[in-house]
Design a protein around this motif. Structure first.
Motif, PDB file in Angstrom:
ATOM      1  N   ALA A 162       0.817  -1.207   0.000  1.00  0.00           N
ATOM      2  CA  ALA A 162       0.000   0.000   0.000  1.00  0.00           C
ATOM      3  C   ALA A 162       0.857   1.266   0.000  1.00  0.00           C
ATOM      4  CB  ALA A 162      -0.923  -0.009   1.216  1.00  0.00           C
ATOM      5  N   LYS A 163       1.975   1.227   0.687  1.00  0.00           N
ATOM      6  CA  LYS A 163       2.833   2.409   0.806  1.00  0.00           C
ATOM      7  C   LYS A 163       3.627   2.694  -0.465  1.00  0.00           C
ATOM      8  CE  LYS A 163       6.230   4.455   3.920  1.00  0.00           C
ATOM      9  NZ  LYS A 163       6.902   4.334   5.207  1.00  0.00           N
ATOM     10  N   TYR A 164       4.140   1.641  -1.116  1.00  0.00           N
ATOM     11  CA  TYR A 164       5.043   1.831  -2.257  1.00  0.00           C
ATOM     12  C   TYR A 164       4.415   1.516  -3.614  1.00  0.00           C
ATOM     13  CZ  TYR A 164       8.759   2.537   1.076  1.00  0.00           C
ATOM     14  OH  TYR A 164       9.532   3.027   2.085  1.00  0.00           O
ATOM     15  N   GLY A 165       3.244   0.911  -3.627  1.00  0.00           N
ATOM     16  CA  GLY A 165       2.582   0.622  -4.882  1.00  0.00           C
ATOM     17  C   GLY A 165       3.123  -0.583  -5.637  1.00  0.00           C
ATOM     18  N   GLU A 166       3.963  -1.368  -4.983  1.00  0.00           N
ATOM     19  CA  GLU A 166       4.457  -2.618  -5.578  1.00  0.00           C
ATOM     20  C   GLU A 166       3.561  -3.751  -5.099  1.00  0.00           C
ATOM     21  OE1 GLU A 166       6.764  -3.059  -7.783  1.00  0.00           O
ATOM     22  OE2 GLU A 166       7.592  -1.042  -7.757  1.00  0.00           O
ATOM     23  N   VAL A 167       3.291  -4.704  -5.978  1.00  0.00           N
ATOM     24  CA  VAL A 167       2.444  -5.823  -5.574  1.00  0.00           C
ATOM     25  C   VAL A 167       3.179  -6.698  -4.555  1.00  0.00           C
ATOM     26  CG1 VAL A 167       1.060  -5.877  -7.686  1.00  0.00           C
ATOM     27  CG2 VAL A 167       3.148  -7.208  -7.552  1.00  0.00           C
ATOM     28  N   GLU A 168       2.400  -7.346  -3.719  1.00  0.00           N
ATOM     29  CA  GLU A 168       2.967  -8.159  -2.640  1.00  0.00           C
ATOM     30  C   GLU A 168       3.916  -9.228  -3.165  1.00  0.00           C
ATOM     31  OE1 GLU A 168       1.074 -10.006   1.344  1.00  0.00           O
ATOM     32  OE2 GLU A 168      -0.316  -8.796   0.162  1.00  0.00           O
ATOM     33  N   GLN A 169       3.610  -9.801  -4.316  1.00  0.00           N
ATOM     34  CA  GLN A 169       4.467 -10.830  -4.909  1.00  0.00           C
ATOM     35  C   GLN A 169       5.860 -10.264  -5.206  1.00  0.00           C
ATOM     36  OE1 GLN A 169       2.824 -12.561  -8.443  1.00  0.00           O
ATOM     37  NE2 GLN A 169       4.515 -13.960  -8.719  1.00  0.00           N
ATOM     38  N   THR A 170       5.933  -9.042  -5.701  1.00  0.00           N
ATOM     39  CA  THR A 170       7.215  -8.396  -5.974  1.00  0.00           C
ATOM     40  C   THR A 170       7.969  -8.146  -4.674  1.00  0.00           C
ATOM     41  OG1 THR A 170       6.354  -7.355  -7.970  1.00  0.00           O
ATOM     42  CG2 THR A 170       8.314  -6.355  -6.979  1.00  0.00           C
ATOM     43  N   ILE A 171       7.264  -7.723  -3.660  1.00  0.00           N
ATOM     44  CA  ILE A 171       7.886  -7.462  -2.354  1.00  0.00           C
ATOM     45  C   ILE A 171       8.508  -8.747  -1.813  1.00  0.00           C
ATOM     46  CG2 ILE A 171       7.383  -6.862   0.049  1.00  0.00           C
ATOM     47  CD1 ILE A 171       5.220  -4.912  -1.240  1.00  0.00           C
ATOM     48  N   TYR A 172       7.757  -9.842  -1.844  1.00  0.00           N
ATOM     49  CA  TYR A 172       8.300 -11.119  -1.389  1.00  0.00           C
ATOM     50  C   TYR A 172       9.502 -11.537  -2.230  1.00  0.00           C
ATOM     51  CZ  TYR A 172       4.583 -12.180   1.958  1.00  0.00           C
ATOM     52  OH  TYR A 172       3.742 -12.175   3.039  1.00  0.00           O
ATOM     53  N   ALA A 173       9.422 -11.332  -3.531  1.00  0.00           N
ATOM     54  CA  ALA A 173      10.533 -11.698  -4.415  1.00  0.00           C
ATOM     55  C   ALA A 173      11.789 -10.898  -4.067  1.00  0.00           C
ATOM     56  CB  ALA A 173      10.150 -11.477  -5.879  1.00  0.00           C
ATOM     57  N   TRP A 174      11.637  -9.591  -3.849  1.00  0.00           N
ATOM     58  CA  TRP A 174      12.789  -8.765  -3.490  1.00  0.00           C
ATOM     59  C   TRP A 174      13.391  -9.205  -2.159  1.00  0.00           C
ATOM     60  CZ3 TRP A 174      10.652  -3.196  -4.724  1.00  0.00           C
ATOM     61  CH2 TRP A 174      10.680  -2.997  -6.101  1.00  0.00           C
ATOM     62  N   LEU A 175      12.530  -9.432  -1.167  1.00  0.00           N
ATOM     63  CA  LEU A 175      13.027  -9.845   0.148  1.00  0.00           C
ATOM     64  C   LEU A 175      13.740 -11.199   0.069  1.00  0.00           C
ATOM     65  CD1 LEU A 175      10.002  -8.733   2.369  1.00  0.00           C
ATOM     66  CD2 LEU A 175      12.223  -7.582   2.125  1.00  0.00           C
ATOM     67  N   ASN A 176      13.179 -12.123  -0.700  1.00  0.00           N
ATOM     68  CA  ASN A 176      13.822 -13.434  -0.865  1.00  0.00           C
ATOM     69  C   ASN A 176      15.165 -13.297  -1.566  1.00  0.00           C
ATOM     70  OD1 ASN A 176      11.796 -14.879   0.414  1.00  0.00           O
ATOM     71  ND2 ASN A 176      10.692 -15.267  -1.484  1.00  0.00           N
ATOM     72  N   ARG A 177      15.242 -12.458  -2.586  1.00  0.00           N
ATOM     73  CA  ARG A 177      16.510 -12.255  -3.293  1.00  0.00           C
ATOM     74  C   ARG A 177      17.580 -11.716  -2.351  1.00  0.00           C
ATOM     75  NH1 ARG A 177      16.074 -10.673  -9.380  1.00  0.00           N
ATOM     76  NH2 ARG A 177      18.186 -10.076  -8.882  1.00  0.00           N
ATOM     77  N   LEU A 178      17.203 -10.805  -1.470  1.00  0.00           N
ATOM     78  CA  LEU A 178      18.174 -10.239  -0.528  1.00  0.00           C
ATOM     79  C   LEU A 178      18.677 -11.284   0.462  1.00  0.00           C
ATOM     80  CD1 LEU A 178      16.593  -6.746   0.069  1.00  0.00           C
ATOM     81  CD2 LEU A 178      18.836  -7.194  -0.942  1.00  0.00           C
ATOM     82  N   VAL A 179      17.868 -12.279   0.750  1.00  0.00           N
ATOM     83  CA  VAL A 179      18.273 -13.353   1.659  1.00  0.00           C
ATOM     84  C   VAL A 179      19.127 -14.384   0.924  1.00  0.00           C
ATOM     85  CG1 VAL A 179      17.397 -15.308   3.008  1.00  0.00           C
ATOM     86  CG2 VAL A 179      16.310 -13.069   3.212  1.00  0.00           C
ATOM     87  N   GLU A 180      18.731 -14.710  -0.308  1.00  0.00           N
ATOM     88  CA  GLU A 180      19.365 -15.808  -1.045  1.00  0.00           C
ATOM     89  C   GLU A 180      20.640 -15.423  -1.779  1.00  0.00           C
ATOM     90  OE1 GLU A 180      16.161 -16.920  -3.604  1.00  0.00           O
ATOM     91  OE2 GLU A 180      15.045 -17.911  -1.994  1.00  0.00           O
ATOM     92  N   ARG A 181      20.824 -14.162  -2.104  1.00  0.00           N
ATOM     93  CA  ARG A 181      21.954 -13.742  -2.942  1.00  0.00           C
ATOM     94  C   ARG A 181      22.773 -12.674  -2.241  1.00  0.00           C
ATOM     95  NH1 ARG A 181      18.680 -12.937  -8.609  1.00  0.00           N
ATOM     96  NH2 ARG A 181      17.672 -14.980  -8.592  1.00  0.00           N
ATOM     97  N   ASP A 182      23.964 -12.419  -2.789  1.00  0.00           N
ATOM     98  CA  ASP A 182      24.717 -11.283  -2.270  1.00  0.00           C
ATOM     99  C   ASP A 182      23.988 -10.014  -2.705  1.00  0.00           C
ATOM    100  OD1 ASP A 182      26.420  -9.867  -4.626  1.00  0.00           O
ATOM    101  OD2 ASP A 182      26.201 -12.022  -5.022  1.00  0.00           O
ATOM    102  N   ILE A 183      24.215  -8.947  -1.998  1.00  0.00           N
ATOM    103  CA  ILE A 183      23.422  -7.738  -2.193  1.00  0.00           C
ATOM    104  C   ILE A 183      23.558  -7.151  -3.598  1.00  0.00           C
ATOM    105  CG2 ILE A 183      25.128  -6.148  -1.234  1.00  0.00           C
ATOM    106  CD1 ILE A 183      22.563  -4.746   0.091  1.00  0.00           C
ATOM    107  N   ASP A 184      24.751  -7.199  -4.178  1.00  0.00           N
ATOM    108  CA  ASP A 184      24.924  -6.659  -5.529  1.00  0.00           C
ATOM    109  C   ASP A 184      24.081  -7.414  -6.543  1.00  0.00           C
ATOM    110  OD1 ASP A 184      26.697  -4.554  -4.936  1.00  0.00           O
ATOM    111  OD2 ASP A 184      28.374  -5.965  -4.863  1.00  0.00           O
ATOM    112  N   THR A 185      24.083  -8.725  -6.458  1.00  0.00           N
ATOM    113  CA  THR A 185      23.286  -9.538  -7.377  1.00  0.00           C
ATOM    114  C   THR A 185      21.800  -9.348  -7.116  1.00  0.00           C
ATOM    115  OG1 THR A 185      25.055 -11.173  -7.413  1.00  0.00           O
ATOM    116  CG2 THR A 185      22.924 -11.881  -8.242  1.00  0.00           C
ATOM    117  N   ALA A 186      21.426  -9.243  -5.865  1.00  0.00           N
ATOM    118  CA  ALA A 186      20.015  -9.079  -5.516  1.00  0.00           C
ATOM    119  C   ALA A 186      19.456  -7.748  -6.016  1.00  0.00           C
ATOM    120  CB  ALA A 186      19.840  -9.180  -4.007  1.00  0.00           C
TER     121      ALA A 186
END
Length: 80
Positions: free
Chosen positions: A39-63
């Protein structure tokens, strides 16, 4: 990834998509739910989960800086 590391990277980042991803990560770390982040950023929840998962699974530059998808020719531009 620590909140301090995310804040440091946020202050150094210039790519708009990466800044938004870091903002989402910081909001999540502060306890905001994905639905409220949506609601705050206008990104769909699926994108938010994908971004958060990428930050956990990959190094920050790749994420933060994913490789572009290869372009494909559309059916309207393909030769017969």
């Amino acid at each position: 990834m620590s909140t301090a590391h995310l804040h440091q990277r946020f202050s150094d980042e210039t790519d708009p998509k990466a800044v938004k991803c870091l903002s989402v990560a910081l909001e999540s770390k502060s306890g905001l739910s994905p639905a409220k982040i949506e609601a705050k950023y206008g990104e769909v929840e699926q994108t938010i989960y994908a971004w958060l998962n990428r930050l956990v699974e990959r190094d920050i530059d790749t994420a933060l800086h994913d490789t572009p998808y290869p372009t494909s020719r559309s059916a309207t531009t393909a030769e017969p």
